[in-house]
Each structure stands twice: as C-alpha cells, then as structure tokens.
Design a protein around this motif. Sequence first.
Motif, PDB file in Angstrom:
ATOM      1  N   MET A   1       0.545  48.941 -14.064  1.00  0.00           N
ATOM      2  CA  MET A   1       1.637  48.738 -14.968  1.00  0.00           C
ATOM      3  C   MET A   1       2.202  47.447 -14.892  1.00  0.00           C
ATOM      4  O   MET A   1       3.053  46.937 -15.929  1.00  0.00           O
ATOM      5  CB  MET A   1       2.722  49.763 -14.529  1.00  0.00           C
ATOM      6  N   ASP A   2       1.887  46.617 -14.084  1.00  0.00           N
ATOM      7  CA  ASP A   2       2.452  45.160 -13.713  1.00  0.00           C
ATOM      8  C   ASP A   2       1.981  44.586 -14.962  1.00  0.00           C
ATOM      9  O   ASP A   2       2.833  43.301 -15.201  1.00  0.00           O
ATOM     10  CB  ASP A   2       2.146  44.582 -12.363  1.00  0.00           C
ATOM     11  N   ASN A   3       0.957  44.454 -15.476  1.00  0.00           N
ATOM     12  CA  ASN A   3       0.458  43.705 -16.462  1.00  0.00           C
ATOM     13  C   ASN A   3       0.736  44.073 -17.986  1.00  0.00           C
ATOM     14  O   ASN A   3       0.238  43.654 -18.751  1.00  0.00           O
ATOM     15  CB  ASN A   3      -1.283  43.402 -16.184  1.00  0.00           C
ATOM     16  N   TYR A   6       1.804  41.582 -20.192  1.00  0.00           N
ATOM     17  CA  TYR A   6       0.903  40.671 -20.514  1.00  0.00           C
ATOM     18  C   TYR A   6      -0.084  41.180 -21.629  1.00  0.00           C
ATOM     19  O   TYR A   6      -0.307  40.590 -22.595  1.00  0.00           O
ATOM     20  CB  TYR A   6      -0.039  40.126 -19.356  1.00  0.00           C
ATOM     21  N   TYR A  49       9.831  36.732 -15.217  1.00  0.00           N
ATOM     22  CA  TYR A  49      10.250  37.808 -14.932  1.00  0.00           C
ATOM     23  C   TYR A  49      10.098  38.016 -13.422  1.00  0.00           C
ATOM     24  O   TYR A  49       8.810  38.254 -12.993  1.00  0.00           O
ATOM     25  CB  TYR A  49      10.393  39.041 -15.709  1.00  0.00           C
ATOM     26  N   LYS A  51      10.671  41.011 -10.521  1.00  0.00           N
ATOM     27  CA  LYS A  51      11.037  42.397 -10.489  1.00  0.00           C
ATOM     28  C   LYS A  51      12.240  42.392  -9.621  1.00  0.00           C
ATOM     29  O   LYS A  51      12.396  41.766  -8.382  1.00  0.00           O
ATOM     30  CB  LYS A  51       9.905  43.064  -9.521  1.00  0.00           C
TER      31      LYS A  51
END
Lengths: 117, 498
Positions: A1-3, A6, A49, A51
């Motif tokens: 999910m972090d990407n 991107y 960004y 977190k």
Amino acid sequence: MDNLFYAMAFILFLTGFWIMLSHSNLIKKIIGMNVMESAIFLFLVAIGYVKEGSAPIITDASSGITHVNPLPSALILTGIVVSVSVTAFALGLVVKLYQHYGTMDVDEITRMRSEEL
Amino acid sequence: MIIAHIMPLTILLPLVGAYLILLFGSKARNLARNIALIASVATFVMACMITYLVSRDGKLVYYLGGWAPPLGIELVADGITAFLMMTFAGVGLTVLIFAYDILAGEIKEKVITRYYALYLVLLASLLGIVLSNDFFNMYVFLEISSIAAAALVAVNGDKLAMEASIKYLIMSTLGSGTVLMGIAGLYMVTGYLNLGFIAARLPDAFATYPLTVLMTLAMLVVGIAVKAALFPLHVWLPDAHGSAPTSSSAILSGLVVKVYIAVLLKLLYRVFPLDFVRTLPLQGSLLVMATLGIFIGSIMAIRQKDIKKMLAYSTVAQIGYVFLGIGLFSEKAMTGAILHVFNHAVMKSMLFLSAGLLIKYSGRRTITDLAGLGRTYPLPMIAFSVGALSMVGVPPLSGFISKWYLGLGALEADQMPFLLVLLISSLLNGFYYMPIVIAGFFRKETVEIQKQNVPFGAQVSLIILIAATFFFGLFSNVAVDYITPTVRGLFGLFGGGI
C-alpha cells in the motif's frame, strides 16, 4: 500500500502520454498534457510525504514532531506555474488555428493543408 | 564586483533586456532592436570573460544567493560548458546582427518588439541551461526555452508556422515532462537535486533501487532525445524549422536543439559515471539511432524541394553526428561531438541566414529556382557555399575538423563501421548541397531577379560566420585545446563528479 501513490502517478503519467500521442483533437492533446503534468506533481508530493507528518511549520525545533518534506511542494509550485503558461500558450495557438482552419483536429488540418498544396 | 557575480549576470542580462524592450520599446521599434543588440553584445562580452576565467582557473562555481548546495542553486562553468556557452552567446549575437535590418521586412510590424523580447528570453534560457548545476533549475530553463522557441516559430501568425509551432510545443512538453519525471525519480532515490550531490549518492542508491535508477536514466535520455530531435523522435523538427522566419530558423536549428545535448553531456559526465553507463545497453541504442538519423535525415533532405525543409532535415542528420560522438564513449569522439555542436551551430545558422536572403530576393523557396543567384547576390551565395562545403567536410573548413575527430574517435573506440558511416554520409551530404552551389554560380537564372542591396547588418553577420568557419577549420587547436582538459578529466576520473 505504501507505493500506491507512486503506482497511481505512473498510471496517470502514461495515460496523459497516451492521450497526447494518440488523440488527434488538439484540445484533448492539451488535456493529456495537463494529466501528464499533474501525474508528475502527484509523484513529487508523494515523494515528500512522511507518514503522519505535519505541515512543516517549525516553531520549536526540539519538539520532535515529524514534518513532511517541504521541498517537493515548493518545486511543484514552480512546476504548476510552468504548466499553466504552457497550457495558456498552447490554447492561444489552438484558437488561432481554429480561426484559420475551422477545425481543431490535427488529421483534418493535415488533410486540408495537403489539398492546398 | 562584476567578476564575482559574472555567471548569474550573464543569464540575467538578456532577461533585463527583454524586460526593458517590453517596457519602453512597444512604440519605438528602433529602440527595441538597439536594446536587444546592446544586451546581446554585453552577454557575449561576459561570456568571453567567463571563457577566459575558466581557462585561467579551470572551473568557476557560483552559489545563488550565497547558499551553498545542497540548499542553494549552483552555477558551474568548466571547459565544456564555457565552450558551449560561448557558442550560444556568439551565434545568438551574430543572428541578431543579421536580423537588425532584415527583420522589419519579414515579421509583422506590431509583433517586432515582442520578437526581440522573445529572442532575448530564449538566449537567457539557453545560457541558464548550460550553466546551471541544479536539475530543477535546469528544468525551469528548459520549459522557458520550449515556450520561447515555439513562440518564435509562430510569431508571424501564418497558418503553416502555427501548425508547426503547436506540434513543436506538444512534442517538447512531452519531452520535458519525461525529463521532469526522471528528475523526480533521481530526487526520490538520492534526496538531492544538485548534480554533484546526486552523483555522490548514486552508487548507494543504485545498490538499493537498481530498477528505479535505470528507469530514471531511461526517462531522462528519452526526454532529452525528443527535444534534441534524435532520429525516430525528430518528426516535429522539419516543419518547425522549415516554416519559421529566417532568424528563428537559424537560432532554432543552430542553437536550441544543441542545448539539450548540453544537458545530456552534463547528465553523462557529472551524474552517471561512464563506467556504469558502459554496462547498460544505452551505447548500442544511441549508436543505432544516431546512424539511422544520419542516413534517413540525409535521404529525406535529398528528396526535399523546399530549401528550408532541406536544411531542416539536414539538421536531423547532423544531430545524428553529435549523438554518434557521444555514444562512442571515447575521448576523441566526445571532442568531435562537442566541436560539432559548435561547428554545426555556425554552419547551419549561416546556411539558414543565406538561404533566407536568397528566398527574400528571389521570392522562391524551391531549390531549382535558386539557380544563377550567385551572380546577382554573390555574398549570400558564397556564404551558402562555404556552409555547404563545410557540411560535406571539405578541408580546411571547420566541418572537416569535427568529422575528423569523430573518425578518430571511432578508431579509438575500435568501432570501424562508424568510419564508413561518416564517409557515406559525407557523400550523401554532397548529394543535396552541391547541386545548389553549382547551379547557384554556373546555371542561368530561372526567375527574373532585380538587384537589391543586401543590408549592412546581414553582410557583417555572414562575413563573421564565414570567417569563423575558416578560422576554426585552420586553427582548430584553439577550440580543441580549450575543451581537452575537461574531456580528459571526464574520461580519467569516472564518477568523481566535476
């Protein structure tokens, strides 16, 4: 999910790229250009960004609060100005072309031009 | 004081000139062209001073606003960038001298002051791209140059030029968008925008994110190739350069496509270590595209009937030479590529300017109608012939020197086939340039021509360009000695960053 950001940025970038190359309507090309540039801005914001970071207004450096990276946002401000001016200039050209040819379709314009020659 | 701040002042001067022109010159055309001339002469003088300072000290560095990188923006002039800057300032000035009297006949009266302002903005952006050592700063100058260049094509408001201009604008925005995405990727993996700092962090970044770094390099190279009109991405160039006003064509073909090569050079020698680039498939694709560009550009040029279109296709071929020189990754070939950037800027602007004069006086654009003009208008035709011979690579003209170095580079890199490419393409160049020269002097006129006087400014600038072609052919060591230390540094000190 972090990407996720991107990945979305790249999908948008390629969408804009594809619209610019494949559509023959000049307005659509310019919209594609803007989609592509927005994708780059999204990408840059996502890079900066952090977190759960707060806005980078630092009053007390020792407070230990995490801030987001302000540099990409500053870059994007410049980028938006550049993109607005390119869009304005391109739209101006489209208006003039429409006055000359009565159409905004590149293929149509090419056809009319080859008939003239 | 001036010496300490000379680099930002060189970029600022044309911008101030453009501002003054728009402020005071909107009614007074004469004032506008004088301001433009003074600003570009001053820019040229300062470029000369930077060139001198670089030859004395080796390298000039300036921090904008006194903030050292990575916080601030850095301007750097070394042997290669100073040489390129000198090319841009010099050729830019010569084209402006040419336009001094001629422009009024070619551009609509109400846009003429704006034309000068745009010209100066373009010049400033070119110098900014060359001097800047900060990627985002470079991107901003890139966009300024694409808007100004597209506007210089469309300035007259005729349909063909405007269609070419929007095509150019869309393609070049596509290119700079890709470049910006690449820059964002580099920022993501290294955390810097300054070229030197990126270079220092790159080995670590490559170890952690190899795919991201490779993708970034690919995006940067493709974006630059679109803007520099490397072969399959050249489609916008012939229309844009062929339908623009004379002085615009000269500066677009001579300078604007070259500035992106300056970006590529900086990318390859300040950021990505050459040892690293050698391990990628980049070299092969650059060489193939360059070779195809050389051949197809020349063949398309042979097929053209319109002289300006022909010159524009010839630019596609010549850009191929520059990319060939860069792609061979050898010291001599790199020298040849940098020399060719300069030599081609001089030759191509001379060809476009003299062709513009011939078109203006004969009223025809087709190649066959230019026969016999050499007797009525000796100077433009001589300038055209010198440019043409130099393009073919006849010694002692400057075009021969750059091809000679490219050839030596091909031998040095042990790439014999490219020597053959150079020879065959010189022959092809001869095919489309020589008939015009021969017909121009020895054939009878096909159209009635009335003799008019060539304006003084146009004569001066053509003579300067002819002299430069001979000078850098006969005394090429001046230029070669100037850039050699930096080129050598680039091949000796991989990855050190400059």
